[in-house]
Scaffold this motif. Structure first.
Motif, PDB file in Angstrom:
ATOM      1  N   MET A   1      17.884 -12.293   6.430  1.00  0.00           N
ATOM      2  CA  MET A   1      16.545 -12.621   6.905  1.00  0.00           C
ATOM      3  C   MET A   1      15.593 -11.501   6.550  1.00  0.00           C
ATOM      4  O   MET A   1      15.929 -10.328   6.694  1.00  0.00           O
ATOM      5  N   GLU A   2      14.392 -11.842   6.104  1.00  0.00           N
ATOM      6  CA  GLU A   2      13.437 -10.840   5.689  1.00  0.00           C
ATOM      7  C   GLU A   2      12.883 -10.090   6.889  1.00  0.00           C
ATOM      8  O   GLU A   2      12.861 -10.570   8.003  1.00  0.00           O
ATOM      9  N   SER A   3      12.399  -8.867   6.602  1.00  0.00           N
ATOM     10  CA  SER A   3      11.786  -8.072   7.657  1.00  0.00           C
ATOM     11  C   SER A   3      10.560  -8.778   8.195  1.00  0.00           C
ATOM     12  O   SER A   3       9.853  -9.466   7.484  1.00  0.00           O
ATOM     13  N   ASP A   4      10.293  -8.603   9.482  1.00  0.00           N
ATOM     14  CA  ASP A   4       9.200  -9.290  10.137  1.00  0.00           C
ATOM     15  C   ASP A   4       8.540  -8.320  11.100  1.00  0.00           C
ATOM     16  O   ASP A   4       9.207  -7.487  11.694  1.00  0.00           O
ATOM     17  N   PRO A   5       7.214  -8.414  11.278  1.00  0.00           N
ATOM     18  CA  PRO A   5       6.575  -7.513  12.226  1.00  0.00           C
ATOM     19  C   PRO A   5       7.029  -7.738  13.663  1.00  0.00           C
ATOM     20  O   PRO A   5       6.871  -6.868  14.509  1.00  0.00           O
ATOM     21  N   ASP A   6       7.592  -8.896  13.966  1.00  0.00           N
ATOM     22  CA  ASP A   6       8.123  -9.143  15.299  1.00  0.00           C
ATOM     23  C   ASP A   6       9.518  -8.555  15.394  1.00  0.00           C
ATOM     24  O   ASP A   6      10.511  -9.184  15.032  1.00  0.00           O
ATOM     25  N   GLU A   7       9.616  -7.336  15.884  1.00  0.00           N
ATOM     26  CA  GLU A   7      10.916  -6.692  16.012  1.00  0.00           C
ATOM     27  C   GLU A   7      10.954  -5.913  17.308  1.00  0.00           C
ATOM     28  O   GLU A   7       9.929  -5.593  17.902  1.00  0.00           O
ATOM     29  N   ALA A   8      12.170  -5.604  17.779  1.00  0.00           N
ATOM     30  CA  ALA A   8      12.330  -5.117  19.142  1.00  0.00           C
ATOM     31  C   ALA A   8      11.896  -3.683  19.343  1.00  0.00           C
ATOM     32  O   ALA A   8      11.493  -3.299  20.423  1.00  0.00           O
ATOM     33  N   LEU A   9      12.000  -2.837  18.336  1.00  0.00           N
ATOM     34  CA  LEU A   9      11.678  -1.428  18.500  1.00  0.00           C
ATOM     35  C   LEU A   9      10.298  -1.116  17.957  1.00  0.00           C
ATOM     36  O   LEU A   9       9.804  -1.769  17.052  1.00  0.00           O
ATOM     37  N   THR A  10       9.688  -0.087  18.510  1.00  0.00           N
ATOM     38  CA  THR A  10       8.442   0.403  17.951  1.00  0.00           C
ATOM     39  C   THR A  10       8.765   1.313  16.781  1.00  0.00           C
ATOM     40  O   THR A  10       9.878   1.796  16.618  1.00  0.00           O
ATOM     41  N   GLN A  11       7.754   1.591  15.948  1.00  0.00           N
ATOM     42  CA  GLN A  11       7.957   2.510  14.833  1.00  0.00           C
ATOM     43  C   GLN A  11       8.312   3.897  15.337  1.00  0.00           C
ATOM     44  O   GLN A  11       9.085   4.624  14.722  1.00  0.00           O
ATOM     45  N   ASP A  12       7.751   4.296  16.499  1.00  0.00           N
ATOM     46  CA  ASP A  12       8.095   5.598  17.071  1.00  0.00           C
ATOM     47  C   ASP A  12       9.589   5.699  17.333  1.00  0.00           C
ATOM     48  O   ASP A  12      10.214   6.728  17.095  1.00  0.00           O
TER      49      ASP A  12
ATOM     50  N   GLU B   1      25.471  -9.716  36.316  1.00  0.00           N
ATOM     51  CA  GLU B   1      24.187  -9.028  36.151  1.00  0.00           C
ATOM     52  C   GLU B   1      24.056  -8.397  34.761  1.00  0.00           C
ATOM     53  O   GLU B   1      23.133  -7.613  34.517  1.00  0.00           O
ATOM     54  N   VAL B   2      24.972  -8.715  33.865  1.00  0.00           N
ATOM     55  CA  VAL B   2      24.972  -8.142  32.521  1.00  0.00           C
ATOM     56  C   VAL B   2      24.574  -9.210  31.514  1.00  0.00           C
ATOM     57  O   VAL B   2      25.057 -10.354  31.581  1.00  0.00           O
ATOM     58  N   ILE B   3      23.684  -8.860  30.591  1.00  0.00           N
ATOM     59  CA  ILE B   3      23.334  -9.751  29.493  1.00  0.00           C
ATOM     60  C   ILE B   3      23.764  -9.104  28.183  1.00  0.00           C
ATOM     61  O   ILE B   3      23.955  -7.887  28.116  1.00  0.00           O
ATOM     62  N   SER B   4      23.916  -9.912  27.150  1.00  0.00           N
ATOM     63  CA  SER B   4      24.353  -9.362  25.867  1.00  0.00           C
ATOM     64  C   SER B   4      23.886 -10.272  24.750  1.00  0.00           C
ATOM     65  O   SER B   4      23.694 -11.475  24.948  1.00  0.00           O
ATOM     66  N   GLY B   5      23.696  -9.689  23.577  1.00  0.00           N
ATOM     67  CA  GLY B   5      23.300 -10.498  22.436  1.00  0.00           C
ATOM     68  C   GLY B   5      22.725  -9.674  21.303  1.00  0.00           C
ATOM     69  O   GLY B   5      22.636  -8.438  21.389  1.00  0.00           O
ATOM     70  N   VAL B   6      22.335 -10.365  20.248  1.00  0.00           N
ATOM     71  CA  VAL B   6      21.711  -9.744  19.079  1.00  0.00           C
ATOM     72  C   VAL B   6      20.262 -10.203  19.010  1.00  0.00           C
ATOM     73  O   VAL B   6      19.917 -11.293  19.468  1.00  0.00           O
ATOM     74  N   HIS B   7      19.428  -9.370  18.441  1.00  0.00           N
ATOM     75  CA  HIS B   7      18.033  -9.764  18.258  1.00  0.00           C
ATOM     76  C   HIS B   7      17.886 -10.652  17.025  1.00  0.00           C
ATOM     77  O   HIS B   7      18.513 -10.410  15.999  1.00  0.00           O
ATOM     78  N   ALA B   8      17.033 -11.652  17.155  1.00  0.00           N
ATOM     79  CA  ALA B   8      16.818 -12.587  16.050  1.00  0.00           C
ATOM     80  C   ALA B   8      16.247 -11.885  14.828  1.00  0.00           C
ATOM     81  O   ALA B   8      16.500 -12.295  13.695  1.00  0.00           O
ATOM     82  N   VAL B   9      15.485 -10.831  15.047  1.00  0.00           N
ATOM     83  CA  VAL B   9      14.982  -9.989  13.959  1.00  0.00           C
ATOM     84  C   VAL B   9      15.340  -8.548  14.310  1.00  0.00           C
ATOM     85  O   VAL B   9      14.589  -7.867  15.002  1.00  0.00           O
TER      86      VAL B   9
ATOM     87  N   ARG C   1      16.072 -20.676  17.882  1.00  0.00           N
ATOM     88  CA  ARG C   1      16.302 -19.243  17.686  1.00  0.00           C
ATOM     89  C   ARG C   1      16.531 -18.889  16.224  1.00  0.00           C
ATOM     90  O   ARG C   1      16.481 -17.724  15.847  1.00  0.00           O
ATOM     91  N   LEU C   2      16.788 -19.918  15.407  1.00  0.00           N
ATOM     92  CA  LEU C   2      16.917 -19.680  13.972  1.00  0.00           C
ATOM     93  C   LEU C   2      15.562 -19.454  13.315  1.00  0.00           C
ATOM     94  O   LEU C   2      15.496 -19.015  12.159  1.00  0.00           O
ATOM     95  N   ASP C   3      14.493 -19.725  14.042  1.00  0.00           N
ATOM     96  CA  ASP C   3      13.139 -19.555  13.510  1.00  0.00           C
ATOM     97  C   ASP C   3      12.313 -18.697  14.478  1.00  0.00           C
ATOM     98  O   ASP C   3      11.364 -19.183  15.108  1.00  0.00           O
ATOM     99  N   PRO C   4      12.669 -17.424  14.636  1.00  0.00           N
ATOM    100  CA  PRO C   4      11.959 -16.580  15.621  1.00  0.00           C
ATOM    101  C   PRO C   4      10.483 -16.415  15.317  1.00  0.00           C
ATOM    102  O   PRO C   4       9.670 -16.274  16.230  1.00  0.00           O
ATOM    103  N   LYS C   5      10.114 -16.456  14.032  1.00  0.00           N
ATOM    104  CA  LYS C   5       8.705 -16.323  13.684  1.00  0.00           C
ATOM    105  C   LYS C   5       7.926 -17.538  14.166  1.00  0.00           C
ATOM    106  O   LYS C   5       6.841 -17.420  14.738  1.00  0.00           O
ATOM    107  N   GLY C   6       8.490 -18.705  13.955  1.00  0.00           N
ATOM    108  CA  GLY C   6       7.829 -19.920  14.401  1.00  0.00           C
ATOM    109  C   GLY C   6       7.762 -20.031  15.912  1.00  0.00           C
ATOM    110  O   GLY C   6       6.780 -20.520  16.472  1.00  0.00           O
ATOM    111  N   GLU C   7       8.794 -19.549  16.574  1.00  0.00           N
ATOM    112  CA  GLU C   7       8.840 -19.612  18.032  1.00  0.00           C
ATOM    113  C   GLU C   7       7.966 -18.543  18.684  1.00  0.00           C
ATOM    114  O   GLU C   7       7.595 -18.663  19.853  1.00  0.00           O
TER     115      GLU C   7
END
Length: 277
Positions: free
Chosen positions: A1-12, A178-186, A234-240
């Motif tokens: 999947m290509e890089s997208d500005p919608d991502e979990a971490l900040t540039q910092d 009380e625990v959640i787990s998973g991968v980020h779509a981007v 979830r296969l289309d995080p940009k669209g969602e």
């Protein structure tokens, strides 16, 4: 999947600029890590990693995979031939860990691609289950004293009540729930990593809407949900547009629009109530 500005971490965060102090070394290390083995001697073929700042770019997680023994016990939870588990450097909850697969065939793939290998997926799912148990145990250690469901157990641990006959220590609250787990779509980092964390979203590193929504919307995809079916949003995080959605409390559902400061104040109150359960 290509890089997208919608991502979990900040540039910092990608560049390693601190937003909160690293987690202190405490009993979590003893609880979650096996007895340390002597680090292997450096060799010409496998040089020791030099990592003054392992998060300096998107490849930073590779340092943990290649040479986990060179990091302090306060960072590495455990390691084996197939995985390395670490504390997230920028935790978004009371307990926040990462599971890093070491398979060179998979660890630089987007998780959606990597998990098409069913055998690999099953191995990751099993290891996530193990790490969830450890995170739940650490939650119990840190927060059990505040929880009403833990009162009988805490009374025994504090010496206020003795066990009788063949009684065993009360199990207390179901902390694994009380625990959640998973991968980020981007994913923001290049190496495949699975987040395993407590659901409370109580942390100084939780700094804006993107951080919050990355763990409270479909942007976080539970590993147990794979393989995803065709048409899954979830296969289309940009669209969602998961990260741009209005803020909503994970616990009570109160809506906050785009008022992150108000949400943070509310989360402080919810955290106190949640740990009292």
């Amino acid at each position: 999947m290509e890089s997208d500005p919608d991502e979990a971490l900040t540039q910092d965060e990608i560049q390693g600029k601190p937003t909160a102090p690293p987690p202190p070394q405490n009993a979590f290390t003893a609880l979650m890590a096996p007895k340390p083995k002597p680090p292997p001697k450096p060799s010409a073929s496998i040089p020791r990693m030099s990592h003054p700042n392992p998060f300096k770019d998107r490849m930073g997680l590779g340092a943990y995979i290649a040479d986990p023994a060179s990091f302090p016990p306060s960072t590495i939870i455990y390691q084996n031939d197939d995985f390395v588990a670490i504390h997230d450097k920028y935790p978004k909850s009371t307990v926040h860990t990462l599971l890093l697969p070491r398979s060179p065939e998979h660890n630089l793939l987007h998780p959606y691609e990597a998990f098409k290998d069913v055998d690999f997926l099953r191995k990751v799912q099993a290891e996530v289950g193990k790490l969830r148990v450890l995170v739940a145990g650490e939650l119990q250690r840190r927060l059990g004293q505040y929880s009403a469901a833990e009162s009988d157990r805490q009374a025994v641990l504090n010496g206020e009540r003795e066990l009788e006959g063949g009684d065993s220590l009360p199990t207390g609250r179901d902390w694994e729930a009380e625990v959640i787990s998973g991968v980020h779509a981007v994913p923001s980092m290049s190496h495949l990593h699975v987040h395993v964390l407590s659901r409370d979203m109580h942390s100084g590193s939780l700094r804006h809407r993107k951080h919050y929504n990355s763990f409270s919307t479909g942007f976080l995809v539970d590993v147990m949900d794979f393989p995803l079916e065709e048409g899954d949003g979830r296969l289309d995080p940009k669209g969602e547009a998961f990260l741009r959605r209005d803020l909503k409390c994970w616990r009570c559902g109160t809506a906050f629009g785009n008022k992150f400061t108000k949400l943070k104040e509310h989360l402080e109150e919810e955290f106190v109530s949640w740990r009292r359960e």
